[in-house]
Scaffold this motif. Structure first.
Motif, short mmCIF file in Angstrom:
data_model
loop_
_atom_site.label_atom_id
_atom_site.label_comp_id
_atom_site.label_asym_id
_atom_site.label_seq_id
_atom_site.Cartn_x
_atom_site.Cartn_y
_atom_site.Cartn_z
N HIS A 65 -30.60 -27.64 -8.42
CA HIS A 65 -29.43 -27.11 -7.70
C HIS A 65 -29.82 -26.77 -6.27
O HIS A 65 -30.37 -25.70 -6.00
CB HIS A 65 -28.88 -25.86 -8.42
CG HIS A 65 -27.56 -25.39 -7.87
ND1 HIS A 65 -26.45 -25.21 -8.66
CD2 HIS A 65 -27.16 -25.08 -6.62
CE1 HIS A 65 -25.42 -24.81 -7.91
NE2 HIS A 65 -25.85 -24.71 -6.65
N HIS B 274 -28.69 -27.45 -1.84
CA HIS B 274 -27.74 -27.92 -0.82
C HIS B 274 -28.54 -28.16 0.44
O HIS B 274 -28.74 -27.25 1.24
CB HIS B 274 -26.66 -26.86 -0.54
CG HIS B 274 -25.89 -26.46 -1.76
ND1 HIS B 274 -24.83 -27.17 -2.24
CD2 HIS B 274 -26.04 -25.40 -2.60
CE1 HIS B 274 -24.34 -26.58 -3.33
NE2 HIS B 274 -25.07 -25.51 -3.57
N VAL C 215 -26.22 -30.47 -5.05
CA VAL C 215 -24.89 -30.33 -5.67
C VAL C 215 -23.79 -29.99 -4.67
O VAL C 215 -23.11 -29.00 -4.81
CB VAL C 215 -24.92 -29.31 -6.82
CG1 VAL C 215 -25.51 -29.94 -8.07
CG2 VAL C 215 -25.69 -28.06 -6.45
N LYS D 33 -19.52 -32.65 -8.97
CA LYS D 33 -19.64 -31.19 -8.96
C LYS D 33 -18.25 -30.58 -8.82
O LYS D 33 -17.50 -30.98 -7.93
CB LYS D 33 -20.52 -30.77 -7.77
CG LYS D 33 -20.42 -29.30 -7.36
CD LYS D 33 -21.30 -28.40 -8.19
CE LYS D 33 -21.21 -26.94 -7.77
NZ LYS D 33 -21.87 -26.63 -6.52
N HIS E 59 -25.08 -21.47 -12.24
CA HIS E 59 -25.12 -20.00 -12.04
C HIS E 59 -24.94 -19.27 -13.38
O HIS E 59 -25.83 -18.57 -13.80
CB HIS E 59 -24.12 -19.50 -11.00
CG HIS E 59 -24.06 -20.34 -9.76
ND1 HIS E 59 -25.16 -20.52 -8.96
CD2 HIS E 59 -23.06 -21.08 -9.20
CE1 HIS E 59 -24.83 -21.33 -7.94
NE2 HIS E 59 -23.57 -21.69 -8.08
N ASP F 218 -30.38 -23.03 -5.89
CA ASP F 218 -29.33 -22.89 -4.86
C ASP F 218 -29.93 -22.79 -3.45
O ASP F 218 -29.32 -22.19 -2.57
CB ASP F 218 -28.40 -21.71 -5.14
CG ASP F 218 -26.95 -22.01 -4.72
OD1 ASP F 218 -26.70 -23.09 -4.15
OD2 ASP F 218 -26.09 -21.16 -4.96
#
Ligand SMILES: [Zn+2]
Length: 424
Positions: free
Chosen positions: A81, A83, A129, A208, A271, A338
């Motif tokens: 996960h 970005h 994602v 996603k 999450h 994340d």
């Protein structure tokens, strides 16, 4: 004519197989191969070309030997996960500035630095994602990595992500102003199917979706949220993605989003900040993966609370408790951080391993979560995730023994991706 073509094909394949491939032998004090068994000590891994040829055995004649000393070798790490096109997002202003003030070329350039950081930290594969308003730039980044134009992890990309009208930022601007959205806005069943087709046609590996938003504490003390898609819309997205042989990841924090996503049949819950027990049971029954991203919650909670959203203080407790319960009941947990939700250069995303052990995993479980389990979730278990003959040569080394001190995972000193040494 047929024979001529066949002969030509045969000759081509023979010459490719005959081309000498460099052989590298890596020696280390220990090996954790990602299969969950005992630590191998000492370790010797033979790499031919971009693949692992053997583990143990003898050093082939003419091989280049890399002796790494008192380190533990591991499979290349997987962050499921990330970005890479986001550079920190504690406040809405941080986010809007990136979408409004930075051009897509500039964001792509910043992403190349994120990719380098991820690889240096030992992550040889990432599932990215969504691009947060940067359209299909992740597809180009993946292409640039695969073509050797930039250095970075192997990328699994999900392009634009999806939410509904009113469901995603930037928000709060005059209705007369047009501006980019952080996701593709999709309303209605038919549009949902079309959006899935469009994203896959443009290069999405995964779809996603944002399943919920606007978190609040319900009267009974549980975390709740507002669902984005209706169940029918969510089912259309999942059905269309699966029909086209792609998987779906759902951002889902509390019951309204998690329940819709699970009933619709998504493949991973992202999450999962407050998963009720009955939905944990549903995840186990359906084999749905959890991608916890504890690092981002631990990192952004204080800043978001200080910026006027006190629920983020409670978010920490919800998230830790949810992770513990999911682990206890046997949910498959694939490591994800994340990164990008926190600035790439603010901390090492491999802290996620230590959070997993702090909230209940053994060090070995945490390592498997970021190697074999994540590879299985990505349907790449035949190529990556373990150190075994025939797999791609993705290897990392950490000092000492991570089973004795899991923070060793944050001190990667050697990285090989696809048989190439990219950090030493
Ligand atoms: Zn995210």
């Amino acid at each position: 004519m047929r024979h001529a073509v066949l002969a030509l094909l045969f000759a081509t394949s023979l010459s490719a197989a005959d081309a000498p491939q460099p052989v590298t032998v890596i020696r280390a004090a220990r090996l954790i191969d990602g299969r969950g068994g005992a630590v191998v000590a000492p370790a010797l891994v033979v790499v031919r070309g971009n693949k692992i040829e053997s583990v143990g055995g003898v050093v082939p004649a003419g091989a280049q030997v890399i002796d790494l000393g008192d380190v533990t070798l591991l499979p290349g790490l997987i962050d499921a996960h990330t970005h890479v096109l986001l550079q920190g997002d504690i406040t809405a202003e941080d986010y809007d500035n990136q979408l409004f003030r930075e051009s897509l070329p500039y964001r792509a350039l910043r992403a190349t630095k994120a990719l380098k950081i991820a690889l240096d930290h030992g992550f040889t594969t990432i599932r990215d994602v969504e691009t947060e308003g940067a359209m299909y730039t992740d597809v180009d980044l993946k292409k640039a990595v695969n073509n050797g134009i930039i250095v970075g992890p192997r990328m699994v990309v999900s392009t634009r992500a999806m939410s509904v009208t009113g469901g995603y930022g930037p928000s709060g601007y005059s209705p007369e102003v047009t501006y980019p959205k952080g996701v593709q806005i999709v309303d209605g069943v038919e549009n949902a199917r079309k959006a899935v087709r469009e994203q896959i046609a443009n290069g999405a590996d995964w779809i996603k979706v944002y399943a919920d938003r606007s978190y609040f504490v319900a009267k009974d003390g549980s975390l709740s949220s507002i669902p984005t898609f209706t169940l029918d819309e969510m089912k259309a997205i999942v059905d269309e993605a699966h029909r086209l042989r792609h998987k779906v990841a759902a951002h889902a924090m509390a019951r309204p989003g998690i329940e819709n996503a699970l009933v619709a049949g998504v493949d991973s819950i992202e999450h999962g900040v407050a998963i009720p027990d009955d939905l944990i049971d549903m995840m186990v029954a359906k084999g749905t993966y959890l991608c916890p991203t504890l690092t981002v919650t631990e990192y952004v909670a204080p800043g978001r609370a200080a910026a006027g959203a006190p629920i983020w203080v409670k978010m920490l407790d919800y998230h830790r408790d949810s992770f513990r319960r999911a682990l206890r009941k046997g949910v498959k947990i694939a490591l994800g951080t994340d990164a990008g939700g926190f600035a790439w250069d603010a901390l090492n995303e491999a802290k996620e391993f230590a959070y997993y052990t702090r909230f209940g995993m053994t060090p070995m479980q945490a390592i498997l979560s970021g190697t074999r389990v994540a590879a299985e979730m990505l349907d790449m278990g035949d190529r990556i995730g373990t150190v075994e003959p025939g797999k791609l040569a993705d290897l990392v080394a950490v000092p000492g023994d991570p089973l004795a001190d899991i923070t060793a995972m944050e001190k990667v000193s050697f990285v090989m991706k696809d048989g190439q040494v990219v950090r030493r």
